[in-house]
Motif scaffolding. Structure first.
Motif, PDB file in Angstrom:
ATOM      1  N   LYS A 107     -11.699  -3.848  10.216  1.00  0.00           N
ATOM      2  CA  LYS A 107     -12.185  -2.856  11.174  1.00  0.00           C
ATOM      3  C   LYS A 107     -11.078  -2.447  12.144  1.00  0.00           C
ATOM      4  N   MET A 108     -10.242  -3.395  12.517  1.00  0.00           N
ATOM      5  CA  MET A 108      -9.151  -3.102  13.446  1.00  0.00           C
ATOM      6  C   MET A 108      -8.129  -2.138  12.851  1.00  0.00           C
ATOM      7  N   VAL A 109      -7.745  -2.370  11.606  1.00  0.00           N
ATOM      8  CA  VAL A 109      -6.658  -1.573  11.028  1.00  0.00           C
ATOM      9  C   VAL A 109      -7.111  -0.183  10.597  1.00  0.00           C
ATOM     10  N   GLU A 110      -8.412   0.090  10.644  1.00  0.00           N
ATOM     11  CA  GLU A 110      -8.894   1.435  10.326  1.00  0.00           C
ATOM     12  C   GLU A 110      -8.239   2.494  11.199  1.00  0.00           C
ATOM     13  N   VAL A 111      -7.859   2.097  12.413  1.00  0.00           N
ATOM     14  CA  VAL A 111      -7.233   3.048  13.325  1.00  0.00           C
ATOM     15  C   VAL A 111      -5.891   3.543  12.801  1.00  0.00           C
ATOM     16  N   LEU A 112      -5.282   2.793  11.898  1.00  0.00           N
ATOM     17  CA  LEU A 112      -3.973   3.153  11.331  1.00  0.00           C
ATOM     18  C   LEU A 112      -4.089   4.147  10.178  1.00  0.00           C
ATOM     19  N   ASP A 113      -5.261   4.230   9.565  1.00  0.00           N
ATOM     20  CA  ASP A 113      -5.405   4.926   8.286  1.00  0.00           C
ATOM     21  C   ASP A 113      -5.437   6.443   8.450  1.00  0.00           C
ATOM     22  N   ASP A 114      -4.654   7.125   7.610  1.00  0.00           N
ATOM     23  CA  ASP A 114      -4.622   8.582   7.585  1.00  0.00           C
ATOM     24  C   ASP A 114      -5.314   9.052   6.311  1.00  0.00           C
ATOM     25  N   PRO A 115      -6.462   9.741   6.414  1.00  0.00           N
ATOM     26  CA  PRO A 115      -7.234  10.102   5.219  1.00  0.00           C
ATOM     27  C   PRO A 115      -6.466  10.968   4.222  1.00  0.00           C
ATOM     28  N   THR A 116      -5.676  11.912   4.710  1.00  0.00           N
ATOM     29  CA  THR A 116      -4.935  12.794   3.798  1.00  0.00           C
ATOM     30  C   THR A 116      -3.903  12.012   3.006  1.00  0.00           C
ATOM     31  N   THR A 117      -3.128  11.178   3.694  1.00  0.00           N
ATOM     32  CA  THR A 117      -2.119  10.368   3.003  1.00  0.00           C
ATOM     33  C   THR A 117      -2.787   9.409   2.029  1.00  0.00           C
ATOM     34  N   ARG A 118      -3.900   8.831   2.434  1.00  0.00           N
ATOM     35  CA  ARG A 118      -4.634   7.909   1.560  1.00  0.00           C
ATOM     36  C   ARG A 118      -5.033   8.614   0.259  1.00  0.00           C
ATOM     37  N   LEU A 119      -5.527   9.830   0.339  1.00  0.00           N
ATOM     38  CA  LEU A 119      -5.906  10.581  -0.862  1.00  0.00           C
ATOM     39  C   LEU A 119      -4.696  10.836  -1.759  1.00  0.00           C
ATOM     40  N   GLU A 120      -3.592  11.256  -1.140  1.00  0.00           N
ATOM     41  CA  GLU A 120      -2.393  11.576  -1.911  1.00  0.00           C
ATOM     42  C   GLU A 120      -1.866  10.366  -2.666  1.00  0.00           C
ATOM     43  N   VAL A 121      -1.695   9.266  -1.954  1.00  0.00           N
ATOM     44  CA  VAL A 121      -1.109   8.091  -2.619  1.00  0.00           C
ATOM     45  C   VAL A 121      -2.082   7.447  -3.595  1.00  0.00           C
ATOM     46  N   THR A 122      -3.387   7.621  -3.383  1.00  0.00           N
ATOM     47  CA  THR A 122      -4.364   7.109  -4.342  1.00  0.00           C
ATOM     48  C   THR A 122      -4.212   7.818  -5.682  1.00  0.00           C
ATOM     49  N   ALA A 123      -4.043   9.148  -5.649  1.00  0.00           N
ATOM     50  CA  ALA A 123      -3.836   9.913  -6.884  1.00  0.00           C
ATOM     51  C   ALA A 123      -2.522   9.516  -7.552  1.00  0.00           C
ATOM     52  N   GLU A 124      -1.457   9.395  -6.766  1.00  0.00           N
ATOM     53  CA  GLU A 124      -0.143   9.058  -7.313  1.00  0.00           C
ATOM     54  C   GLU A 124      -0.136   7.662  -7.919  1.00  0.00           C
ATOM     55  N   ARG A 125      -0.740   6.706  -7.237  1.00  0.00           N
ATOM     56  CA  ARG A 125      -0.743   5.325  -7.720  1.00  0.00           C
ATOM     57  C   ARG A 125      -1.637   5.178  -8.964  1.00  0.00           C
ATOM     58  N   ALA A 126      -2.708   5.973  -9.034  1.00  0.00           N
ATOM     59  CA  ALA A 126      -3.541   5.958 -10.236  1.00  0.00           C
ATOM     60  C   ALA A 126      -2.744   6.498 -11.428  1.00  0.00           C
ATOM     61  N   PHE A 127      -1.960   7.518 -11.208  1.00  0.00           N
ATOM     62  CA  PHE A 127      -1.080   8.086 -12.241  1.00  0.00           C
ATOM     63  C   PHE A 127      -0.118   7.021 -12.760  1.00  0.00           C
ATOM     64  N   LEU A 128       0.547   6.319 -11.845  1.00  0.00           N
ATOM     65  CA  LEU A 128       1.511   5.287 -12.234  1.00  0.00           C
ATOM     66  C   LEU A 128       0.822   4.120 -12.929  1.00  0.00           C
ATOM     67  N   ARG A 129      -0.313   3.714 -12.402  1.00  0.00           N
ATOM     68  CA  ARG A 129      -1.038   2.577 -13.000  1.00  0.00           C
ATOM     69  C   ARG A 129      -1.478   2.898 -14.425  1.00  0.00           C
ATOM     70  N   TRP A 130      -1.964   4.112 -14.660  1.00  0.00           N
ATOM     71  CA  TRP A 130      -2.443   4.479 -15.990  1.00  0.00           C
ATOM     72  C   TRP A 130      -1.288   4.549 -16.989  1.00  0.00           C
ATOM     73  N   LEU A 131      -0.119   4.988 -16.517  1.00  0.00           N
ATOM     74  CA  LEU A 131       1.057   5.017 -17.379  1.00  0.00           C
ATOM     75  C   LEU A 131       1.548   3.609 -17.700  1.00  0.00           C
ATOM     76  N   GLY A 132       1.290   2.676 -16.791  1.00  0.00           N
ATOM     77  CA  GLY A 132       1.759   1.311 -16.981  1.00  0.00           C
ATOM     78  C   GLY A 132       3.250   1.168 -16.766  1.00  0.00           C
ATOM     79  N   GLY A 133       3.835   2.106 -16.025  1.00  0.00           N
ATOM     80  CA  GLY A 133       5.283   2.091 -15.834  1.00  0.00           C
ATOM     81  C   GLY A 133       5.726   1.173 -14.712  1.00  0.00           C
ATOM     82  N   GLY A 134       6.959   0.724 -14.802  1.00  0.00           N
ATOM     83  CA  GLY A 134       7.567  -0.079 -13.748  1.00  0.00           C
ATOM     84  C   GLY A 134       8.866   0.553 -13.314  1.00  0.00           C
TER      85      GLY A 134
END
Length: 308
Positions: free
Chosen positions: A217-244
Motif C-alpha cells: 500500500k505504501m509503494v503505490e504512491v510511486l507507481d505511474d500507470p502509463t509507464t506500468r502499461l508500457e513496460v507490461t506490454a514490452e516485458r510480455a513481448f520479451l517473455r513470450w519470445l523467451g529471449g535473454g
C-alpha cells in the motif's frame, strides 16, 4: 504512547546510477510517509563482480538483480530498486514489482568528443558498447563501424572515450539524466528507427515480497500507470519470445489515450537480418499486445534468429 513505525531497508547496487535511482524512490517515500525510517543496503551482484567479460559471455538471467532478490526472499531487505530493463520477466513466485516510477526518455544517445552524429563518424570508427542490441542495430545502419567491448559504470565508460579507446560510446539517455551529467555538444539522440531501446529501458522498478500488504500500500504512491502499461506490454513481448542477452531484442510501447502501440524487433548479432513489426490494442490488455507482437515476429523469422 505512539507505536513506532518500522524501518524500511531498501536494497540497491552500489553504482552512482543505482544510488541516484534509489534516492529518487526514497525522496517520494519520505515525503509521503515521513514517520517511517529508511536504510539503504548496498548489494553486489554477479554483474558487478565480473567485469572482464561481456554480459552475453557470463550467461544466465538476473546478472544485476539475483542477489537483490535473494535478499528480499531472506527478508534482509524490504524493497529492491532496479533499472527495470535488468529485471528478468519471470520473477520468483513470492515476489512482485510493487511500483514502476515515471519513465525517463527511453532512447539511446551517441557520445563523441566532437559531438559527431552516427552519420558523421569516420569510416571504421570504434564504438564503445557491449550491448548486442545496440551493436546489431548500428551495424545495420553503418556496417563499417567497429565495436569495442565496454563495461563499467557511466563515468568509467566516459573516461574510456576521453582516453581515446574509441571514437564514440552509446549510453541510455535516462542514465545520463539521472546522474545529472551535462554533455551538451557531445551527444546526439539516436532515433528509434535506427536504435530501438531495450525492453523497459528508462524505467525504475521497485520489487518486493507479495505478502507484505503494509508495504504494498505504501509503494503505490510511486507507481505511474502509463509507464506500468508500457513496460507490461514490452516485458510480455520479451517473455513470450523467451529471449535473454544472447540475441538482440528491442521493444518500445507508447500509450495514446485508450490504445497502446508496441514496436519490437529481433536481430542477428551482425545486424544483417532484423525482423521488426508493430502491434496495437487496448490499454486494458497490455500483455496481449506484447504476446501478439511476439507471435507475429516469430512467424516472420524471429524464431530462426532466436535459435541462433
Amino acid at each position: 504512547m505512539r507505536k513506532s513505525k518500522r524501518c524500511l531497508r531498501i536494497g540497491t547496487r552500489g553504482s552512482d546510477l543505482a544510488l541516484a535511482q534509489t534516492e529518487q524512490v526514497l525522496q517520494i517515500l519520505r515525503e509521503r510517509w515521513p514517520h517511517y525510517t529508511y536504510e539503504i543496503v548496498k548489494i553486489k551482484t554477479t554483474g558487478d563482480k565480473v567485469r572482464n567479460l561481456a554480459l552475453p559471455r557470463i550467461g544466465g538471467k538476473g546478472l544485476f538483480t539475483k542477489e537483490l532478490e535473494v535478499a528480499l526472499l531472506e527478508e534482509k531487505i524490504d524493497l529492491a530498486v532496479h533499472s527495470l530493463k535488468d529485471l528478468p520477466t519471470e520473477l520468483p513466485e513470492e515476489l512482485c514489482v510493487g511500483a514502476v516510477l515515471p519513465r525517463e526518455h527511453p532512447g539511446d544517445v551517441l557520445i563523441s568528443l566532437t559531438g559527431a552524429g552516427l552519420e558523421d563518424l569516420p569510416e571504421g570508427a570504434r564504438i564503445g558498447t557491449s550491448s548486442l542490441r545496440r551493436q546489431a542495430q548500428l551495424k545495420a545502419a553503418r556496417p563499417d563501424l567497429n565495436f569495442v567491448p565496454l563495461r563499467g559504470n557511466v563515468p568509467t565508460r566516459l573516461r574510456k572515450l576521453e582516453k581515446g579507446e574509441c571514437e564514440a560510446v552509446v549510453l541510455a539517455w535516462a542514465g545520463l539524466r539521472r546522474l545529472r551529467l551535462d554533455l551538451t555538444g557531445r551527444m546526439t539522440l539516436l532515433p528509434y528507427q535506427v536504435c530501438l531501446p531495450a525492453v523497459a529501458q528508462g524505467a525504475i522498478g521497485v520489487e518486493m515480497r507479495k505478502e507484505d500488504r503494509e508495504l504494498r500500500k505504501m509503494v503505490e504512491v510511486l507507481d505511474d500507470p502509463t509507464t506500468r502499461l508500457e513496460v507490461t506490454a514490452e516485458r510480455a513481448f520479451l517473455r513470450w519470445l523467451g529471449g535473454g542477452c544472447h540475441v538482440p531484442i528491442a521493444a518500445l510501447a507508447r500509450v495514446a489515450g485508450a490504445e497502446i502501440l508496441l514496436e519490437g524487433l529481433v536481430a542477428d548479432p551482425e545486424g544483417k537480418r532484423i525482423v521488426r513489426g508493430q502491434e496495437s490494442g487496448s490499454t486494458a490488455y497490455p500483455e496481449e499486445v506484447g504476446i501478439r507482437l511476439a507471435e507475429r515476429l516469430l512467424r516472420e523469422g524471429a524464431e530462426e534468429l532466436l535459435r541462433g
